[in-house]
Design a protein around this motif. Structure first.
Motif, mmCIF file in Angstrom:
data_model
loop_
_atom_site.group_PDB
_atom_site.id
_atom_site.type_symbol
_atom_site.label_atom_id
_atom_site.label_comp_id
_atom_site.label_asym_id
_atom_site.label_seq_id
_atom_site.Cartn_x
_atom_site.Cartn_y
_atom_site.Cartn_z
ATOM 1 N N ARG A 123 0.846 -1.200 0.000
ATOM 2 C CA ARG A 123 0.000 0.000 0.000
ATOM 3 C C ARG A 123 0.881 1.250 0.000
ATOM 4 O O ARG A 123 1.965 1.253 0.591
ATOM 5 C CB ARG A 123 -0.895 0.048 1.249
ATOM 6 N N LEU A 164 0.045 5.634 -1.446
ATOM 7 C CA LEU A 164 -0.886 6.759 -1.396
ATOM 8 C C LEU A 164 -2.204 6.379 -2.052
ATOM 9 O O LEU A 164 -2.222 5.762 -3.116
ATOM 10 C CB LEU A 164 -0.272 7.956 -2.135
ATOM 11 N N PHE A 165 -3.324 6.749 -1.439
ATOM 12 C CA PHE A 165 -4.620 6.542 -2.099
ATOM 13 C C PHE A 165 -5.411 7.853 -2.134
ATOM 14 O O PHE A 165 -5.576 8.454 -3.185
ATOM 15 C CB PHE A 165 -5.408 5.422 -1.426
ATOM 16 N N CYS A 166 -5.883 8.334 -0.980
ATOM 17 C CA CYS A 166 -6.743 9.534 -1.029
ATOM 18 C C CYS A 166 -5.928 10.825 -1.089
ATOM 19 O O CYS A 166 -6.399 11.828 -1.600
ATOM 20 C CB CYS A 166 -7.710 9.569 0.151
ATOM 21 N N GLY A 167 -4.728 10.796 -0.544
ATOM 22 C CA GLY A 167 -3.846 11.955 -0.637
ATOM 23 C C GLY A 167 -4.226 13.140 0.234
ATOM 24 O O GLY A 167 -3.549 14.166 0.202
ATOM 25 N N ILE A 168 -5.308 13.040 1.024
ATOM 26 C CA ILE A 168 -5.742 14.200 1.810
ATOM 27 C C ILE A 168 -6.057 13.837 3.265
ATOM 28 O O ILE A 168 -6.812 14.530 3.931
ATOM 29 C CB ILE A 168 -6.967 14.896 1.167
ATOM 30 N N ILE A 189 -7.647 11.177 4.630
ATOM 31 C CA ILE A 189 -8.916 10.526 4.942
ATOM 32 C C ILE A 189 -8.759 9.014 5.137
ATOM 33 O O ILE A 189 -9.341 8.425 6.036
ATOM 34 C CB ILE A 189 -9.924 10.769 3.793
ATOM 35 N N CYS A 190 -7.967 8.374 4.268
ATOM 36 C CA CYS A 190 -8.055 6.902 4.135
ATOM 37 C C CYS A 190 -7.066 6.127 4.995
ATOM 38 O O CYS A 190 -7.240 4.930 5.189
ATOM 39 C CB CYS A 190 -7.921 6.499 2.671
ATOM 40 N N PHE A 191 -6.002 6.751 5.473
ATOM 41 C CA PHE A 191 -5.003 6.084 6.319
ATOM 42 C C PHE A 191 -4.275 4.942 5.612
ATOM 43 O O PHE A 191 -3.667 4.092 6.256
ATOM 44 C CB PHE A 191 -5.626 5.574 7.633
ATOM 45 N N ASP A 192 -4.345 4.858 4.274
ATOM 46 C CA ASP A 192 -3.590 3.845 3.540
ATOM 47 C C ASP A 192 -2.086 4.123 3.593
ATOM 48 O O ASP A 192 -1.282 3.212 3.557
ATOM 49 C CB ASP A 192 -4.029 3.831 2.063
ATOM 50 N N ARG A 222 -6.401 24.040 -2.528
ATOM 51 C CA ARG A 222 -5.145 23.458 -2.029
ATOM 52 C C ARG A 222 -3.991 23.999 -2.871
ATOM 53 O O ARG A 222 -4.071 24.056 -4.090
ATOM 54 C CB ARG A 222 -5.211 21.934 -2.162
ATOM 55 N N PRO A 228 -1.139 -0.300 -5.489
ATOM 56 C CA PRO A 228 -0.452 0.992 -5.533
ATOM 57 C C PRO A 228 -0.444 1.528 -6.968
ATOM 58 O O PRO A 228 -0.325 0.755 -7.917
ATOM 59 C CB PRO A 228 0.972 0.644 -5.072
ATOM 60 N N VAL A 233 -3.097 3.218 -7.926
ATOM 61 C CA VAL A 233 -4.505 3.622 -7.998
ATOM 62 C C VAL A 233 -4.718 4.676 -6.917
ATOM 63 O O VAL A 233 -4.458 4.416 -5.740
ATOM 64 C CB VAL A 233 -5.463 2.435 -7.772
ATOM 65 N N LEU A 234 -5.139 5.859 -7.325
ATOM 66 C CA LEU A 234 -5.397 6.951 -6.384
ATOM 67 C C LEU A 234 -6.815 7.455 -6.574
ATOM 68 O O LEU A 234 -7.420 7.220 -7.622
ATOM 69 C CB LEU A 234 -4.447 8.130 -6.647
ATOM 70 N N THR A 235 -7.311 8.168 -5.583
ATOM 71 C CA THR A 235 -8.551 8.898 -5.827
ATOM 72 C C THR A 235 -8.220 10.035 -6.792
ATOM 73 O O THR A 235 -7.076 10.515 -6.850
ATOM 74 C CB THR A 235 -9.131 9.491 -4.533
ATOM 75 N N GLY A 290 -6.973 12.813 -4.917
ATOM 76 C CA GLY A 290 -5.626 12.556 -4.414
ATOM 77 C C GLY A 290 -4.572 12.858 -5.463
ATOM 78 O O GLY A 290 -3.528 13.457 -5.169
ATOM 79 N N CYS A 322 -9.971 4.008 8.511
ATOM 80 C CA CYS A 322 -10.680 5.175 7.950
ATOM 81 C C CYS A 322 -12.107 5.235 8.466
ATOM 82 O O CYS A 322 -12.839 6.157 8.143
ATOM 83 C CB CYS A 322 -10.643 5.155 6.427
ATOM 84 N N ARG A 382 -14.964 5.747 5.918
ATOM 85 C CA ARG A 382 -15.025 6.910 5.022
ATOM 86 C C ARG A 382 -14.920 6.471 3.558
ATOM 87 O O ARG A 382 -15.604 7.018 2.694
ATOM 88 C CB ARG A 382 -13.903 7.893 5.343
ATOM 89 N N VAL A 383 -14.023 5.513 3.289
ATOM 90 C CA VAL A 383 -13.800 5.105 1.893
ATOM 91 C C VAL A 383 -14.865 4.112 1.427
ATOM 92 O O VAL A 383 -15.403 4.241 0.332
ATOM 93 C CB VAL A 383 -12.379 4.526 1.712
#
Lengths: 98, 496
Positions: free
Chosen positions: A42, A44-48, A50-53, B42, B146, B148-150, B153, B432, B435-436
């Motif tokens: 794992r 980076l996922f949400c980048g802000i 939120i997700c704690f990944d 941002r 890895p 795959v991002l939002t 994000g 999370c 949240r996700v």
């Protein structure tokens, strides 16, 4: 001036103002922890925040969100300890208030 | 004791804080980020700013004017600004003030707090919650790889850190937000092989209600269309990603044409990429308003939102909510709502508030809401999205709960609703706190039982006893402060 950090025995450069996650990704590192159950990589996922990944140990402090921590010169990233141990003991997971 | 605590320094919170302070209220402004602007504005660390940092930022001058007012109000002590801090618990004695527990967002931010710990607990007579939102996600096979991002994000990494998350990208999901993400990546030198949009788009453009309520938005859509053409980004509508392929990171995606409900109508096609950016609209952050018992409703886009009146008042006395938490609608609407809520609160607390201005703001909020509804109807979640899942597809990334686990909890153990599904299979019980995967789990609960998703599916996945996971020390400190010494060992669990 460019910051120099260390991650798994290698040097990772960071521009002042970049996050730890951004510096790792810019250096070609896309994952920095494995999941507890499946042992899956794992990063980076949400980048802000939120997700704690993207949890990572920073200078010995575990479970920091790499997307929120600002890179700094001399930072030591990653650790031997199992990622997630500190917060697991606190209150995040197992929150049963459904 | 502050007159009002504003939580969130994005478009709504920033506008609310400066408007309230200028009306004479004492304001504290708490925000997770190190600098104001929220997700929408941002930007790179201001102390290392470069002139080209704001290319592609919409409404940047609106932000810089709000920031200048914030700076002036901080200088005169009218706004007490706490960046890098998160509110993790809000409590209230009957008819008393609100008490907010605050924790540092990162270990480094701890260093910036007052030495006596006075910023750990804050009290305020009223609250304006502007917690914003984050990318809405639907699970798809391979989305935990890895690379795959939002979508947000990928954009945050660019706007906030000048870092492209890959070299060859696909941006997928639904909604107008995919376009700035794709064009932003292309401007940074990333090859964007496609924007993959599940819906047939631009319906809102033709809808009289939609286009007429926000004429500026039509011009914005045309600008993005031109940018997509300039960067030669293919825009593939009625198409979805069926799977992300790769061993230890994303290497390719399989895409297919779909019908209105999201069911494949064409053959799969494989496209090599190293970055997959996914977004299905936005999910409002509701943990703080839910913690206080605010009434909720389901918005046109299927999101759980806080119900507010025409002064941004929630069902809880003294609790105002503005921005995405009252319905996803974008930054301009959020600014109007933040200002309106602040003026309404000022009037209620006996401060001068221009009635004509409040009327104008109410009109702007109504028009903004109409436009947002038109957008939501144009970009719905495809009804049959759970059909994309296989038994091994992760739904909850934190607890690694797969679709098969949820199906078994439903079929073998009889879990009919989201709450039971969560208790038996543990989706949404990890880091999370749902949240996700919250929306997806609620949708799957409804799908497996053959009904439409409702508020009762969404609420159990949106409620959290603590707004963010906090270190044990913070909980212990709270117990020490609030419990007489002789009773301290009898318990100390909060939020039960």
């Amino acid at each position: 001036m460019t910051h120099q950090m260390t991650f798994r025995g290698t040097t990772v450069a960071a521009e002042p103002g970049q996050s730890v996650a951004a510096a790792l990704i810019a250096a070609g590192v896309t994952d920095w922890r494995t999941t507890g159950k499946g042992g899956r990589p794992r990063g980076l996922f949400c980048g802000i925040g939120i997700c704690f990944d993207c949890l990572i140990t920073v200078d010995g402090i575990p479970d920091q969100r790499a997307c929120l921590v600002a890179a700094a010169d001399g930072m030591r990233l990653g650790a031997d300890a199992e990622p997630g141990a500190a917060l697991q003991d606190a209150c995040g997971p197992g929150d049963d208030d459904a | 004791m502050h007159d009002v605590a504003v939580v969130g320094a994005g478009p709504a919170g920033l506008a609310a804080a400066v408007e309230a302070a200028e009306a004479g209220l004492g304001v504290t402004l708490i925000d997770t980020a190190a600098q104001p602007g929220g997700q929408y504005w941002r930007h790179y660390d201001q102390t290392h700013a470069r002139p080209d940092d704001h290319v592609g930022h919409h409404g940047w001058s609106v932000f810089t004017r709000l920031r200048a007012r914030l700076d002036a109000l901080r200088a005169t002590g009218r706004i007490h600004y706490l960046p890098g801090q998160q509110v993790w618990l809000i409590t209230r004695e009957p008819n008393g003030p609100f008490t907010l527990q605050v924790t540092a967002a990162t270990a480094a931010a701890t260093a910036g707090r007052s030495q006596d710990g006075s910023d750990r607990t804050l009290a305020a007579h009223a609250l304006i919650l502007c917690p914003g939102g984050y990318d809405r996600q639907l699970p798809v096979p391979g989305w935990d790889l890895p690379g795959v991002l939002t979508a947000g994000g990928a954009q945050a990494l660019l706007k906030g850190h000048r870092t492209p998350a890959g070299r060859r990208a696909v941006v997928a999901g639904t909604g107008p937000f995919l376009l700035p993400v794709a064009t932003g990546l292309a401007r940074a030198g990333v090859t964007v092989v496609a924007v993959v949009e599940a819906n047939a788009t631009l319906g809102w453009f033709r809808s009289p209600a939609g286009a007429a309520s926000a004429p500026g938005k039509s011009a914005e859509a045309l600008r993005y269309a031109a940018l997509m053409a300039r960067h030669r980004i293919p825009y593939r509508t009625r198409t979805v990603i069926r799977e992300v392929l790769g061993t230890n990171r994303a290497e390719a995606v399989r895409v297919a044409r779909v019908d209105r409900d999201g069911r494949p109508t064409g053959p799969d096609e494989e496209i090599a990429v190293d970055l997959v950016a996914l977004g299905w609209g936005f999910t409002p952050s509701l943990e703080l308003p839910l913690m206080l018992g605010a009434q909720t409703t389901m918005d046109t886009d299927g999101s759980l939102v806080v119900a507010v009146d025409d002064r941004q008042r929630s069902s809880v006395d003294g609790l105002y909510v503005a921005g995405e938490a009252t319905g996803v609608g974008g930054a301009a609407l959020a600014v109007h709502e933040g200002r309106l809520g602040a003026l309404a609160l000022a009037a209620e607390r006996g401060r001068p508030a221009d009635p004509a201005l409040m009327r104008r703001l109410r009109g702007a909020v109504r028009r903004g809401r109409r436009f947002a509804s038109a957008m939501h109807r144009t970009y719905p979640l495809p009804r049959a999205w759970p059909d994309w899942l296989t038994d091994t597809t992760l739904v909850c990334r934190c607890e690694e709960v797969a679709y098969g686990d949820l199906r078994r909890a439903h079929h073998d153990l009889g879990a009919e609703d989201a709450r039971t599904l969560k208790m038996l299979a543990r989706p949404g019980m990890g880091w999370c706190q749902g949240r996700v995967c919250g929306l997806a789990t609620a949708g799957i609960a409804a799908w497996l039982s053959g009904r439409e998703t409702g508020v009762d599916d969404l609420r159990p996945l949106a409620t959290r006893s603590l707004a963010v996971p906090v270190p044990l020390g913070e909980l212990a400190a709270l117990v020490e402060e609030t419990t007489p010494p002789e009773a301290a060992d009898e318990g100390g669990r909060n939020g039960d």
